[in-house]
Design a protein around this motif. Structure first.
Motif, PDB file in Angstrom:
ATOM      1  N   PRO A  80       0.802  -1.225   0.000  1.00 35.16           N
ATOM      2  CA  PRO A  80       0.000   0.000   0.000  1.00 35.16           C
ATOM      3  C   PRO A  80       0.836   1.277   0.000  1.00 35.16           C
ATOM      4  O   PRO A  80       0.282   2.371  -0.080  1.00 35.16           O
ATOM      5  CB  PRO A  80      -0.812  -0.111   1.284  1.00 35.16           C
ATOM      6  CG  PRO A  80       0.068  -0.887   2.213  1.00 35.16           C
ATOM      7  CD  PRO A  80       0.799  -1.872   1.335  1.00 35.16           C
ATOM      8  N   THR A 121      -2.274   3.625   0.197  1.00 38.25           N
ATOM      9  CA  THR A 121      -3.540   3.168  -0.354  1.00 38.25           C
ATOM     10  C   THR A 121      -4.207   2.248   0.654  1.00 38.25           C
ATOM     11  O   THR A 121      -3.785   1.091   0.835  1.00 38.25           O
ATOM     12  CB  THR A 121      -3.328   2.445  -1.695  1.00 38.25           C
ATOM     13  OG1 THR A 121      -2.646   3.326  -2.601  1.00 38.25           O
ATOM     14  CG2 THR A 121      -4.653   2.025  -2.302  1.00 38.25           C
ATOM     15  N   SER A 123      -7.415   1.217   0.597  1.00 34.26           N
ATOM     16  CA  SER A 123      -8.303   0.283  -0.102  1.00 34.26           C
ATOM     17  C   SER A 123      -8.371   0.737  -1.551  1.00 34.26           C
ATOM     18  O   SER A 123      -7.896   1.824  -1.894  1.00 34.26           O
ATOM     19  CB  SER A 123      -9.697   0.281   0.541  1.00 34.26           C
ATOM     20  OG  SER A 123     -10.366   1.505   0.279  1.00 34.26           O
ATOM     21  N   PRO A 124      -8.977  -0.069  -2.433  1.00 31.18           N
ATOM     22  CA  PRO A 124      -9.098   0.379  -3.827  1.00 31.18           C
ATOM     23  C   PRO A 124      -9.847   1.700  -3.967  1.00 31.18           C
ATOM     24  O   PRO A 124      -9.700   2.390  -4.979  1.00 31.18           O
ATOM     25  CB  PRO A 124      -9.857  -0.769  -4.496  1.00 31.18           C
ATOM     26  CG  PRO A 124      -9.536  -1.966  -3.678  1.00 31.18           C
ATOM     27  CD  PRO A 124      -9.428  -1.473  -2.267  1.00 31.18           C
ATOM     28  N   ALA A 125     -10.643   2.074  -2.956  1.00 32.52           N
ATOM     29  CA  ALA A 125     -11.439   3.296  -3.054  1.00 32.52           C
ATOM     30  C   ALA A 125     -10.849   4.468  -2.286  1.00 32.52           C
ATOM     31  O   ALA A 125     -11.308   5.597  -2.446  1.00 32.52           O
ATOM     32  CB  ALA A 125     -12.863   3.040  -2.543  1.00 32.52           C
ATOM     33  N   TYR A 127      -7.273   6.528  -0.634  1.00 33.96           N
ATOM     34  CA  TYR A 127      -5.834   6.673  -0.414  1.00 33.96           C
ATOM     35  C   TYR A 127      -5.548   8.022   0.233  1.00 33.96           C
ATOM     36  O   TYR A 127      -6.343   8.969   0.162  1.00 33.96           O
ATOM     37  CB  TYR A 127      -5.038   6.504  -1.713  1.00 33.96           C
ATOM     38  CG  TYR A 127      -5.229   7.585  -2.742  1.00 33.96           C
ATOM     39  CD1 TYR A 127      -4.520   8.791  -2.663  1.00 33.96           C
ATOM     40  CD2 TYR A 127      -6.083   7.397  -3.827  1.00 33.96           C
ATOM     41  CE1 TYR A 127      -4.678   9.777  -3.616  1.00 33.96           C
ATOM     42  CE2 TYR A 127      -6.246   8.381  -4.788  1.00 33.96           C
ATOM     43  CZ  TYR A 127      -5.538   9.565  -4.668  1.00 33.96           C
ATOM     44  OH  TYR A 127      -5.707  10.550  -5.613  1.00 33.96           O
ATOM     45  N   TYR A 178     -11.420   9.607  -1.906  1.00 40.83           N
ATOM     46  CA  TYR A 178     -12.301   8.442  -1.781  1.00 40.83           C
ATOM     47  C   TYR A 178     -13.211   8.392  -3.002  1.00 40.83           C
ATOM     48  O   TYR A 178     -13.891   9.368  -3.321  1.00 40.83           O
ATOM     49  CB  TYR A 178     -13.146   8.546  -0.509  1.00 40.83           C
ATOM     50  CG  TYR A 178     -14.088   7.374  -0.311  1.00 40.83           C
ATOM     51  CD1 TYR A 178     -13.626   6.171   0.207  1.00 40.83           C
ATOM     52  CD2 TYR A 178     -15.433   7.472  -0.663  1.00 40.83           C
ATOM     53  CE1 TYR A 178     -14.486   5.085   0.385  1.00 40.83           C
ATOM     54  CE2 TYR A 178     -16.305   6.398  -0.494  1.00 40.83           C
ATOM     55  CZ  TYR A 178     -15.825   5.207   0.026  1.00 40.83           C
ATOM     56  OH  TYR A 178     -16.670   4.147   0.195  1.00 40.83           O
ATOM     57  N   ARG A 179     -13.228   7.245  -3.670  1.00 41.94           N
ATOM     58  CA  ARG A 179     -14.054   7.071  -4.863  1.00 41.94           C
ATOM     59  C   ARG A 179     -14.673   5.675  -4.818  1.00 41.94           C
ATOM     60  O   ARG A 179     -13.953   4.673  -4.912  1.00 41.94           O
ATOM     61  CB  ARG A 179     -13.227   7.217  -6.150  1.00 41.94           C
ATOM     62  CG  ARG A 179     -12.597   8.579  -6.343  1.00 41.94           C
ATOM     63  CD  ARG A 179     -11.666   8.603  -7.554  1.00 41.94           C
ATOM     64  NE  ARG A 179     -12.376   8.268  -8.772  1.00 41.94           N
ATOM     65  CZ  ARG A 179     -12.979   9.168  -9.548  1.00 41.94           C
ATOM     66  NH1 ARG A 179     -12.934  10.453  -9.221  1.00 41.94           N
ATOM     67  NH2 ARG A 179     -13.599   8.793 -10.636  1.00 41.94           N
ATOM     68  N   HIS A 180     -15.980   5.627  -4.655  1.00 39.22           N
ATOM     69  CA  HIS A 180     -16.699   4.348  -4.669  1.00 39.22           C
ATOM     70  C   HIS A 180     -17.820   4.455  -5.695  1.00 39.22           C
ATOM     71  O   HIS A 180     -18.901   4.972  -5.421  1.00 39.22           O
ATOM     72  CB  HIS A 180     -17.266   4.039  -3.287  1.00 39.22           C
ATOM     73  CG  HIS A 180     -17.601   2.592  -3.087  1.00 39.22           C
ATOM     74  ND1 HIS A 180     -18.485   1.912  -3.906  1.00 39.22           N
ATOM     75  CD2 HIS A 180     -17.161   1.675  -2.179  1.00 39.22           C
ATOM     76  CE1 HIS A 180     -18.589   0.664  -3.506  1.00 39.22           C
ATOM     77  NE2 HIS A 180     -17.798   0.476  -2.460  1.00 39.22           N
TER      78      HIS A 180
END
Length: 408
Positions: A80, A121, A123-125, A127, A178-180
């Protein structure tokens, strides 16, 4: 009115040559070397004649700058974590000659401008990032002009002649993103602090003939800047509608010259922009944005502090209707409640409407009816550094504009 004329000529030749090398230690880390050489040759000549001058004011300056730059950089990315470190090392060698006074200005100095960036990072959503660095910037041949240059009929610019301008800026940054997409939720925050040190203090002076003259003197000055930018958005998939909020805050403190006296001043700007974008119907798109801004300036006068505020609020509306294929009807609204130069506040309202169609595959025809409120002028009040300016614009009355676009 005094006769004023000026002749200005000059030329500049700039070149840059660069190459780079990369050494990989393993799958996670790399070492980069960037090598560059910049050169610049300059010449500037000015002649200014005015009734108030006993003799013509002339500048005859030429010279060159040679700057080799070596930039070692290290990157590490594993799991990460992502780390990057740049260490630009720049050597500045310059020689500028004043032909009028037969003087040559010399400057040789080494500058180091490190930059560090760390990214985590979660999580994938989501950082997070942290960063910091140091930047250097220097002046050019204009730092060594002895005679003022007239920029317009009422403005004279005078540099701190013989002093090479230097600016050093240290900065720290922090942010998250954050992007979900599945949830339709987006958010970000960016924070920054910087402190800039200069070796020249400059400002303006009103001279007896009414001109505004830029004055400069050798003095160590500091400017502190703080800023924060926040974004939050939620996309309601079932409604095909997005609700968002943009908010920002900036604040600073600096110094300037006024009538050859040092003046400290500070300021801030708070802005909030909520927005709704509705696209739930295939034939309708509606975007409404709210606007709220608060700007403040404070000047440290000899015996008191003078503070002034500018408050602005309003809304922007964009409406688009597509009743049939290849035909769009649109409407725009710009509504503002603004401070006035004196007395009560003023309201500014602009409206446009029109239609856009595609009679052929690569042809677009647009008819716009502009300034539906038939406004004849509007006034903007804004801050520039420590000064407050009011500018009045005259507008076209209600009119129509037909535009044809074709692609070949």
């Amino acid at each position: 009115h005094a006769e004023r004329s000026q002749r200005v000529s000059g030329r500049s030749l700039y070149t840059r040559h660069a190459t780079s090398f990369v050494k990989g230690f393993n799958a996670f880390s790399n070492l980069h070397f960037d090598l560059a050489l910049e050169t610049e040759h300059d010449r500037i000549e000015t002649d200014r004649t005015e009734d108030s001058l006993a003799a013509p004011a002339a500048n005859r300056n030429h010279g060159y700058r040679i700057t080799p730059i070596v930039t070692p950089a290290y990157t590490y990315a594993r799991g990460p974590f992502n780390l990057s470190l740049d260490l630009p090392l720049k050597y500045l060698h310059l020689r500028y000659t004043d032909d009028v006074r037969a003087e040559t200005f010399r400057h040789d100095r080494l500058y180091l401008s490190p930059h560090l960036s760390l990214k985590y990072t979660a999580s994938p959503a989501l950082y997070f990032t942290l960063g910091g660095g140091l930047n250097h910037a220097t002046g050019d041949i204009l730092s060594f002009l002895r005679s003022p240059i007239r920029r317009s009929y009422n403005r004279l610019d005078s540099g701190a002649s013989g002093i090479l301008a230097h600016r050093r800026t240290a900065s720290l940054t922090a942010s998250y993103m954050y992007r979900h997409t599945m949830e339709g939720l987006f958010s970000s925050l960016f924070l920054r602090y910087s402190r800039t040190q200069r070796n020249i203090l400059s400002g303006t002076t009103i001279v007896p003939d009414g001109s505004i003259a830029t004055r400069s003197q050798g003095a160590t000055t500091h400017t502190d800047n703080y800023s924060a930018d926040f974004y939050l958005a939620k996309n309601v998939h079932s409604w095909n509608t997005t609700f968002s909020l943009n908010a920002g805050y900036t604040a600073f403190r600096s110094q300037t010259l006024r009538q050859d006296r040092s003046l400290a001043y500070s300021g801030s700007l708070l802005s909030v922009y909520p927005t709704i974008h509705l696209r739930s119907l295939a034939w309708l798109s509606l975007r409404v944005r709210g606007i709220a801004e608060l700007s403040t300036r404070t000047a440290d006068l000899p015996n008191a502090k003078a503070t002034s505020h500018l408050n602005t609020w309003g809304t922007d509306v964009d409406l688009s209707i597509l009743p049939i294929e290849d035909l769009e009807l649109f409407y725009r609204l710009d509504l503002r409640s603004l401070p006035a130069e004196s007395g009560p506040r003023t309201t500014r309202c602009f409206m446009d409407t029109g239609l856009r169609c595609h009679p052929a595959r690569r042809v677009e025809l647009e008819l716009t009816v502009q300034n539906l409120t038939n406004a004849d002028r509007y006034t903007e009040i804004q801050y520039v550094d420590a000064d407050r300016f009011a500018t009045t614009f005259h507008l076209r009355p209600l009119h129509a504009l037909l535009t044809l676009k074709a692609a070949f």
